[in-house]
Design a protein around this motif. Structure first.
Motif, PDB file in Angstrom:
ATOM      1  N   SER A   1      -3.390   5.033  -3.067  1.00  0.00           N
ATOM      2  CA  SER A   1      -2.971   5.807  -2.284  1.00  0.00           C
ATOM      3  C   SER A   1      -2.458   7.581  -2.736  1.00  0.00           C
ATOM      4  O   SER A   1      -1.629   7.858  -2.545  1.00  0.00           O
ATOM      5  CB  SER A   1      -4.350   5.455  -1.119  1.00  0.00           C
ATOM      6  OG  SER A   1      -2.827   5.477  -0.325  1.00  0.00           O
TER       7      SER A   1
ATOM      8  N   LYS B   1       0.949  -0.769   0.187  1.00  0.00           N
ATOM      9  CA  LYS B   1      -0.017   0.421  -0.469  1.00  0.00           C
ATOM     10  C   LYS B   1       0.674   1.281   0.206  1.00  0.00           C
ATOM     11  O   LYS B   1       1.119   1.690   1.129  1.00  0.00           O
ATOM     12  CB  LYS B   1      -0.591  -0.171   1.180  1.00  0.00           C
ATOM     13  CG  LYS B   1      -1.811  -1.001   1.371  1.00  0.00           C
ATOM     14  CD  LYS B   1      -2.283  -1.113   2.694  1.00  0.00           C
ATOM     15  CE  LYS B   1      -3.775  -2.472   2.917  1.00  0.00           C
ATOM     16  NZ  LYS B   1      -4.687  -2.404   4.058  1.00  0.00           N
TER      17      LYS B   1
ATOM     18  N   LYS C   1      -0.856   2.804 -10.997  1.00  0.00           N
ATOM     19  CA  LYS C   1      -1.844   1.862 -10.667  1.00  0.00           C
ATOM     20  C   LYS C   1      -2.381   0.562 -11.461  1.00  0.00           C
ATOM     21  O   LYS C   1      -2.201  -0.091 -12.140  1.00  0.00           O
ATOM     22  CB  LYS C   1      -3.223   2.484 -11.793  1.00  0.00           C
ATOM     23  CG  LYS C   1      -3.164   2.921 -13.305  1.00  0.00           C
ATOM     24  CD  LYS C   1      -4.023   4.539 -13.290  1.00  0.00           C
ATOM     25  CE  LYS C   1      -4.131   4.935 -15.056  1.00  0.00           C
ATOM     26  NZ  LYS C   1      -4.804   5.086 -14.808  1.00  0.00           N
TER      27      LYS C   1
ATOM     28  N   GLU D   1      -1.084  -0.892  -4.050  1.00  0.00           N
ATOM     29  CA  GLU D   1      -2.556  -0.082  -4.163  1.00  0.00           C
ATOM     30  C   GLU D   1      -2.253   1.343  -3.687  1.00  0.00           C
ATOM     31  O   GLU D   1      -2.086   1.626  -2.553  1.00  0.00           O
ATOM     32  CB  GLU D   1      -3.092  -0.827  -3.112  1.00  0.00           C
ATOM     33  CG  GLU D   1      -4.058  -0.283  -2.621  1.00  0.00           C
ATOM     34  CD  GLU D   1      -4.942  -1.350  -0.803  1.00  0.00           C
ATOM     35  OE1 GLU D   1      -5.029  -0.381  -0.228  1.00  0.00           O
ATOM     36  OE2 GLU D   1      -5.094  -2.258  -1.304  1.00  0.00           O
TER      37      GLU D   1
END
Length: 229
Positions: A65, A35, A58, A63
């Motif tokens: 953010s 992440k 992406k 992951e």
């Protein structure tokens, strides 16, 4: 293990066709699908910058953010930060970054993340911020010393070969004792620290280097090119 990866330049925002530094950062989390959270505070949470982050990450095994302080995803920023594997700080105005982080207590949260083994990374302002001091153009015209978070000892200068005045002014400030001695990185160089010690220097460009700079010397440091020779 506490890790910081400080980029003198490069990565998705400067070398979108050369993913070597960013994929190196992803590997250091030692997770199948890490992440990774982008913090674009220094750019004023630029939408274009955030878009470039997602355009690259992406398509990677991760992951992605981001954390905008102008439009926070949650009131509980501490939990949001501490559930990540990698924090990636973007470039821009270092002075504004530090001021906003302090107001939001994000500086304390990032220190906690580092202590817990979350990888901290960043480019330019996102490199300088982790050191005791840095050299910045945040004040308008020209370069000035700035006091930073102090997770890493000494000072830092990014874009050492990319912006003509950087090298001259960094050496000048160190000689004048306005900055501690430290490490400078060319564009395309990443300084990988483990537990506050410089563990490895990697690059996405064959001739890019890092340098240890003191009041009376500039020493080229061994650098590992990540590409094929």
């Amino acid at each position: 293990m506490r890790q910081i990866i400080a980029l003198g330049g490069g990565g998705f925002s400067m070398e979108p066709e050369t993913p070597l530094l960013d994929t190196y950062i992803l590997k250091q989390a030692n997770k199948t699908i890490p992440k990774i959270c982008f913090i674009p505070t220094a750019s004023g949470d630029s939408d274009h910058y955030i878009k470039r982050f997602y355009n690259f990450f992406k398509n990677q095994s991760c992951e992605p953010s981001h954390l905008s302080l102008y439009n926070p995803p949650t009131r509980d920023l501490e939990t949001f930060i501490l559930e990540k594997d990698i924090i990636y700080v973007g470039g821009g105005n270092t002075k504004n970054l530090l001021a906003l982080w302090k107001e939001w207590k994000l500086d304390n949260m990032l220190r906690q993340a580092w202590e817990q083994g979350i990888v901290l990374a960043g480019i330019s302002a996102g490199s300088i911020c982790w050191f005791e001091q840095g050299i910045t153009d945040s004040y308008g015209t020209g370069l000035e010393p700035i006091t930073c978070l102090g997770l890493l000892k000494g000072s830092n200068c990014p874009h050492y070969d990319g912006e003509p005045e950087r090298r001259t002014m960094y050496q000048k400030f160190i000689k004048e004792k306005k900055l501690y001695g430290g490490i400078a990185g060319d564009d395309g160089v990443a300084l990988h620290y483990i537990d506050q010690e410089l563990n490895k220097i990697v690059s996405s460009r064959k001739n890019a280097k890092a340098y240890r700079v003191n009041s009376d010397s500039e020493k080229v440091l061994p650098t590992h090119f990540l590409g094929s020779n």
